[in-house]
Scaffold this active site. Sequence first.
Site, short mmCIF file in Angstrom:
data_model
loop_
_atom_site.label_atom_id
_atom_site.label_comp_id
_atom_site.label_asym_id
_atom_site.label_seq_id
_atom_site.Cartn_x
_atom_site.Cartn_y
_atom_site.Cartn_z
N GLY A 32 0.81 -1.21 0.00
CA GLY A 32 0.00 0.00 0.00
C GLY A 32 0.84 1.26 0.00
N LEU A 33 0.18 2.39 0.05
CA LEU A 33 0.86 3.69 0.02
C LEU A 33 1.84 3.82 1.19
CD1 LEU A 33 1.19 6.65 -0.93
CD2 LEU A 33 -0.83 7.20 0.45
N SER A 43 -4.49 7.24 11.59
CA SER A 43 -4.83 8.38 10.72
C SER A 43 -5.28 9.54 11.59
CB SER A 43 -5.94 7.99 9.74
OG SER A 43 -6.50 9.15 9.14
N SER A 44 -5.08 10.74 11.09
CA SER A 44 -5.50 11.93 11.84
C SER A 44 -7.01 12.02 11.98
CB SER A 44 -4.98 13.19 11.15
OG SER A 44 -5.46 13.30 9.83
N CYS A 45 -7.77 11.19 11.25
CA CYS A 45 -9.23 11.23 11.36
C CYS A 45 -9.72 10.62 12.67
CB CYS A 45 -9.89 10.55 10.17
SG CYS A 45 -9.81 8.75 10.22
N TYR A 74 -14.25 3.87 10.39
CA TYR A 74 -12.80 3.71 10.23
C TYR A 74 -12.07 4.31 11.43
CZ TYR A 74 -8.09 4.58 8.41
OH TYR A 74 -6.73 4.64 8.25
N LYS A 113 -9.50 2.53 14.26
CA LYS A 113 -8.13 2.99 14.51
C LYS A 113 -7.93 3.43 15.96
CE LYS A 113 -6.11 2.18 10.64
NZ LYS A 113 -4.98 1.22 10.58
N PRO A 141 -0.51 9.63 11.09
CA PRO A 141 -0.11 10.53 10.01
C PRO A 141 -1.28 11.41 9.57
CG PRO A 141 0.33 8.22 9.47
CD PRO A 141 -0.61 8.25 10.64
N THR A 142 -0.95 12.56 9.04
CA THR A 142 -1.93 13.39 8.36
C THR A 142 -2.23 12.76 7.00
OG1 THR A 142 -2.47 15.66 7.76
CG2 THR A 142 -0.23 14.90 7.29
N ASN A 143 -2.90 13.47 6.11
CA ASN A 143 -3.25 12.94 4.79
C ASN A 143 -1.99 12.64 3.99
OD1 ASN A 143 -6.34 13.58 4.73
ND2 ASN A 143 -5.37 15.44 5.48
N LEU A 144 -1.83 11.37 3.62
CA LEU A 144 -0.64 10.94 2.89
C LEU A 144 -0.90 10.89 1.40
CD1 LEU A 144 0.56 7.95 5.12
CD2 LEU A 144 1.38 10.32 5.17
N HIS A 172 -8.54 9.19 -1.92
CA HIS A 172 -8.53 10.43 -1.17
C HIS A 172 -8.44 11.62 -2.13
CE1 HIS A 172 -7.20 7.66 2.13
NE2 HIS A 172 -8.10 8.37 2.76
N ARG A 217 -6.78 21.24 4.85
CA ARG A 217 -6.14 19.94 5.04
C ARG A 217 -4.62 20.09 5.03
NH1 ARG A 217 -10.48 18.95 6.35
NH2 ARG A 217 -11.92 17.31 5.68
N ASP A 254 -18.31 18.06 2.54
CA ASP A 254 -16.96 18.60 2.72
C ASP A 254 -16.11 17.76 3.65
OD1 ASP A 254 -16.66 20.86 1.11
OD2 ASP A 254 -17.72 22.15 2.53
#
Length: 315
Positions: free
Chosen positions: A14-15, A108-110, A137, A141, A164-167, A180, A210, A277
Amino acid sequence: MRPDSTVFVAGHSGLAGSALVRALEARGHRNLLLRTHRELELRDGTAVEAFFAREKPEYVLLAAAKVGGIHANATYPAEFIYDNLAISTNVIHAAWRHKVKRLLFLGSSCIYPRECPQPVREEHLLSGPLEPTNAPYALAKIAGVMMCDSYNRQYNTRFLSVMPTNLYGPGDNYDLQNSHVLPALIRKFHEAKLAGADSVEIWGTGTPRREFLFSDDMADACLFLLDQPDELLFRPGITALFNVGCGADMTIRELAGMIASVIGFRGSLVWNASKPDGTPRKLLDMSRLFGLGWRPRVTLEDGIRKAYEEFLSRK
């Protein structure tokens, strides 16, 4: 970690996982345990237990997860909570049973509340309601973070949680329905440029802010943390949780303009305000990690250019 340490990278394709593999290989690590989804089903506790018993990893980097954007989270909430809970539960428990020296859990930051004070500090976790569009999700986490902390407190394990923030970066998902925002915009602008389109429609109002981090910077931060001594990471009464970001954000409208410029799309941007949003703002407070001496290296514009080059290489 020594170069000859046995390291299991869960989710290596994955990423995030592929970035961790690149970083480990660049540092000379040669005993990496890498398994595809077909080779090892992490949702299967029996299979995970057998793998740990057989391979005996010394370190575990848990990057495996079911991830996606607003549309994917809204469409598959059951999969998002079940898959991520099962993966975390099986891997973290097996790591304890088989005496893994250190485990790094990627979230994830979410996980932070929707209306969180900005910038978001690690101690804001569980201080308010989550963003509804990705709550399943996020809850999975959060459970992973709590599981790591609980095992540390009860069993004296050394399990880290990294948010992490948005990767974005090499190995990203560019599917327009499930990706994303940043990779989706790269693909949209690229296809619009090829088609000679006059405009591109983008979900939402463009006003949410973001923060974005190149995946290789994230991997560098993770290995940096794993290099730190116990006394800096594991302190009594404090969850071993670290934000990983760049410390700056921008609006989605500004991001879209930057991506369009890098790709060379000259048409107009049409904002579809009937679409959600998501969270108004998610900027991570980086005091804890920056205080240890780490800083990101790749600027957003350079990172977008690198990501676009990798996207083109797939064609």
